[in-house]
Design a protein around this motif. Structure first.
Motif, mmCIF file in Angstrom:
data_model
loop_
_atom_site.group_PDB
_atom_site.id
_atom_site.type_symbol
_atom_site.label_atom_id
_atom_site.label_comp_id
_atom_site.label_asym_id
_atom_site.label_seq_id
_atom_site.Cartn_x
_atom_site.Cartn_y
_atom_site.Cartn_z
ATOM 1 N N ASN A 56 0.787 -1.244 0.083
ATOM 2 C CA ASN A 56 0.008 -0.168 -0.075
ATOM 3 C C ASN A 56 0.852 1.377 -0.099
ATOM 4 O O ASN A 56 1.558 1.756 1.074
ATOM 5 C CB ASN A 56 -0.978 0.166 1.024
ATOM 6 C CG ASN A 56 -1.729 1.092 1.367
ATOM 7 O OD1 ASN A 56 -1.941 2.078 0.361
ATOM 8 N ND2 ASN A 56 -2.458 1.421 2.594
ATOM 9 N N LYS A 82 -0.026 4.282 -0.217
ATOM 10 C CA LYS A 82 -0.449 5.409 0.639
ATOM 11 C C LYS A 82 -0.284 6.856 -0.041
ATOM 12 O O LYS A 82 -0.527 6.635 -1.513
ATOM 13 C CB LYS A 82 -0.128 5.343 2.182
ATOM 14 C CG LYS A 82 0.026 3.851 2.920
ATOM 15 C CD LYS A 82 0.059 4.409 4.269
ATOM 16 C CE LYS A 82 -0.144 2.914 5.054
ATOM 17 N NZ LYS A 82 -0.263 2.965 6.313
ATOM 18 N N HIS A 130 -9.650 0.746 5.729
ATOM 19 C CA HIS A 130 -8.218 0.658 6.265
ATOM 20 C C HIS A 130 -8.421 1.842 7.304
ATOM 21 O O HIS A 130 -9.172 2.529 7.331
ATOM 22 C CB HIS A 130 -7.545 1.375 5.096
ATOM 23 C CG HIS A 130 -5.853 1.594 5.479
ATOM 24 N ND1 HIS A 130 -5.410 2.417 6.425
ATOM 25 C CD2 HIS A 130 -4.946 0.778 5.534
ATOM 26 C CE1 HIS A 130 -4.250 2.181 6.650
ATOM 27 N NE2 HIS A 130 -3.631 1.154 6.203
ATOM 28 N N GLU A 158 -4.976 -5.287 10.866
ATOM 29 C CA GLU A 158 -4.109 -4.378 11.205
ATOM 30 C C GLU A 158 -4.312 -3.691 12.496
ATOM 31 O O GLU A 158 -5.211 -3.021 12.575
ATOM 32 C CB GLU A 158 -4.023 -3.361 10.268
ATOM 33 C CG GLU A 158 -3.824 -3.767 8.769
ATOM 34 C CD GLU A 158 -3.241 -2.426 8.174
ATOM 35 O OE1 GLU A 158 -1.937 -2.761 7.688
ATOM 36 O OE2 GLU A 158 -3.986 -1.450 7.638
ATOM 37 N N ALA A 202 0.178 -0.619 15.615
ATOM 38 C CA ALA A 202 1.280 -1.062 14.804
ATOM 39 C C ALA A 202 1.578 -0.445 13.430
ATOM 40 O O ALA A 202 2.413 -0.453 12.969
ATOM 41 C CB ALA A 202 1.224 -2.576 14.739
ATOM 42 N N ILE A 203 0.498 0.149 13.060
ATOM 43 C CA ILE A 203 0.411 0.849 11.904
ATOM 44 C C ILE A 203 1.408 2.012 11.750
ATOM 45 O O ILE A 203 1.394 3.063 12.764
ATOM 46 C CB ILE A 203 -0.699 1.335 11.312
ATOM 47 C CG1 ILE A 203 -1.854 0.198 11.167
ATOM 48 C CG2 ILE A 203 -0.721 2.074 10.170
ATOM 49 C CD1 ILE A 203 -3.340 0.579 10.951
ATOM 50 N N GLY A 204 2.560 2.068 10.966
ATOM 51 C CA GLY A 204 3.428 3.236 10.852
ATOM 52 C C GLY A 204 4.315 3.252 12.162
ATOM 53 O O GLY A 204 4.897 4.286 12.086
ATOM 54 N N GLY A 211 -0.937 -6.595 8.694
ATOM 55 C CA GLY A 211 -0.358 -5.408 8.434
ATOM 56 C C GLY A 211 -0.128 -4.623 9.688
ATOM 57 O O GLY A 211 -0.792 -4.471 10.503
ATOM 58 N N GLY A 212 1.120 -3.898 9.375
ATOM 59 C CA GLY A 212 1.372 -2.985 10.658
ATOM 60 C C GLY A 212 2.937 -2.942 10.934
ATOM 61 O O GLY A 212 3.163 -4.043 11.347
ATOM 62 N N SER A 213 3.776 -2.438 10.239
ATOM 63 C CA SER A 213 4.986 -2.082 10.458
ATOM 64 C C SER A 213 6.004 -3.347 10.042
ATOM 65 O O SER A 213 6.716 -3.867 10.527
ATOM 66 C CB SER A 213 5.418 -1.726 11.857
ATOM 67 O OG SER A 213 5.129 -0.165 12.107
ATOM 68 N N VAL A 214 5.330 -4.172 9.135
ATOM 69 C CA VAL A 214 6.180 -5.183 8.376
ATOM 70 C C VAL A 214 7.271 -4.603 7.520
ATOM 71 O O VAL A 214 7.301 -3.829 6.966
ATOM 72 C CB VAL A 214 5.067 -5.919 7.271
ATOM 73 C CG1 VAL A 214 5.913 -7.074 6.608
ATOM 74 C CG2 VAL A 214 4.057 -6.490 7.979
ATOM 75 N N LEU A 251 0.548 -7.198 4.442
ATOM 76 C CA LEU A 251 0.199 -5.992 3.852
ATOM 77 C C LEU A 251 1.321 -4.736 4.496
ATOM 78 O O LEU A 251 1.173 -4.775 5.715
ATOM 79 C CB LEU A 251 -1.306 -5.328 4.608
ATOM 80 C CG LEU A 251 -1.713 -3.972 4.028
ATOM 81 C CD1 LEU A 251 -2.064 -3.608 2.906
ATOM 82 C CD2 LEU A 251 -3.189 -3.911 4.617
ATOM 83 N N VAL A 252 1.807 -4.467 3.294
ATOM 84 C CA VAL A 252 3.049 -3.846 3.447
ATOM 85 C C VAL A 252 2.701 -2.026 3.223
ATOM 86 O O VAL A 252 2.370 -1.934 2.156
ATOM 87 C CB VAL A 252 4.347 -4.283 2.778
ATOM 88 C CG1 VAL A 252 5.702 -3.575 3.186
ATOM 89 C CG2 VAL A 252 4.510 -5.724 3.070
ATOM 90 N N GLY A 253 3.289 -1.484 4.335
ATOM 91 C CA GLY A 253 3.015 -0.024 3.997
ATOM 92 C C GLY A 253 4.245 0.758 3.784
ATOM 93 O O GLY A 253 4.887 0.775 2.543
ATOM 94 N N GLY A 254 4.819 1.393 4.712
ATOM 95 C CA GLY A 254 5.951 2.329 4.773
ATOM 96 C C GLY A 254 7.227 1.472 3.736
ATOM 97 O O GLY A 254 7.737 2.243 2.911
HETATM 98 O O1 LIG Z 1 -1.678 -0.559 4.483
HETATM 99 C C1 LIG Z 1 -0.590 -0.545 5.068
HETATM 100 C C2 LIG Z 1 -0.747 -0.702 6.812
HETATM 101 O O2 LIG Z 1 -1.258 0.163 7.107
HETATM 102 C C3 LIG Z 1 0.740 -0.818 7.191
HETATM 103 O O3 LIG Z 1 1.511 0.223 7.109
HETATM 104 P P1 LIG Z 1 2.981 0.447 7.671
HETATM 105 O O4 LIG Z 1 3.663 -0.742 7.089
HETATM 106 O O5 LIG Z 1 3.611 1.449 7.180
HETATM 107 O O6 LIG Z 1 2.735 0.292 9.209
#
Ligand SMILES: O=C[C@H](O)COP(=O)(O)O
Length: 230
Positions: A10, A12, A88, A144, A148-150, A187-190, A208-211
């Motif tokens: 993702n 973002k 989300h 998620e 843990a997100i971000g 998902g969450g800080s993977v 689910l990978v964000g940053g």
């Molecule tokens: O959509 C992705 C999730 O919100 C995880 O985001 P993150 O990997 O930056 O924590």
């Protein structure tokens, strides 16, 4: 490169034109790439010879009309985007909005990446969110936890395992008629340091990978590690 660990990136709200060209270097990697709306057509064209599925990060709760700045499922459908993420945490949909979006997306035959999550460790929150599904959707669920997100620190592996098991149980009880079990991801800080541990210790079907998906080299390592595990 088909992995049993399903990966969703993702991107973002980031300017990602050069990054998309890097993803083009992955012709045989099966994964989802969720891009900001303005890049959808460009990304689909750029990645058309790859196995990457380009999807949207959200859609409007409205079907059409005077909703300036919003993007409906019908618009996504019109430009050939079949995959959409719903629910989300950064979108902050109410349960009612989740339900409405799921119905609209499902009616359009879209493939849904459905996020469920908790503020703390309240399982009831997850149940309410899961119960927004009707069972007729083509869906992958992503768990998620908000904390843990971000944050740079993924959730405790045991907690993920417990919550994911609870989600699977609820899904199985609600949708026993499904021929195949619904995939449940985390998902969450993977990142490249924790991805293998998460899949090994927490019994998830994907990540689910964000940053980290914004850093192509790190994402490449996540992809390679997950492939090795398969
Ligand atoms: O959509 C992705 C999730 O919100 C995880 O985001 P993150 O990997 O930056 O924590």
């Amino acid at each position: 490169m088909t992995s049993n660990v399903h990966l969703v990136a993702n991107l973002k709200m980031n300017a990602v034109k050069p990054l998309l060209s890097q993803y083009q270097e992955l012709p045989d990697v099966s994964m989802d790439l969720l891009v900001p709306y303005p890049y959808l057509i460009y990304a689909q064209e750029l990645l058309r010879d790859t196995s990457i599925i380009v999807g949207a990060q959200n859609m409007s709760v409205h079907e059409q009309g005077a909703y300036t700045g919003q993007v409906s499922g019908a618009i996504l459908n019109d430009i050939g985007v079949r995959t959409v993420m719903i629910g989300h945490q950064e979108v902050s949909d109410s349960l009612e909005e989740r339900r409405e979006k799921l119905v609209l997306a499902s009616r359009l035959g879209m493939r849904i990446i459905y996020c469920v999550g908790t503020q703390g460790d309240q399982l009831s929150e997850l149940d309410e969110q899961i119960d927004c599904l009707t069972g007729s959707e083509e869906v992958l669920v992503a768990y998620e936890p908000a904390s843990a997100i971000g944050s740079g620190v993924c959730a405790d592996y045991e907690l993920i395992k417990t919550q994911v098991a609870a989600i699977r149980k609820r899904l199985a009880a609600s949708f026993s008629g499904k021929s195949e079990p619904i995939k449940v991801m985390y998902g969450g800080s993977v990142n490249n340091k924790n991805c293998l541990e998460i899949v090994k210790k927490s019994n998830v079907d994907g990540l689910l990978v964000g940053g980290v998906s914004l850093n192509f080299e790190l994402m490449l390592e996540v992809i390679r590690l997950c492939k090795q595990y398969s």
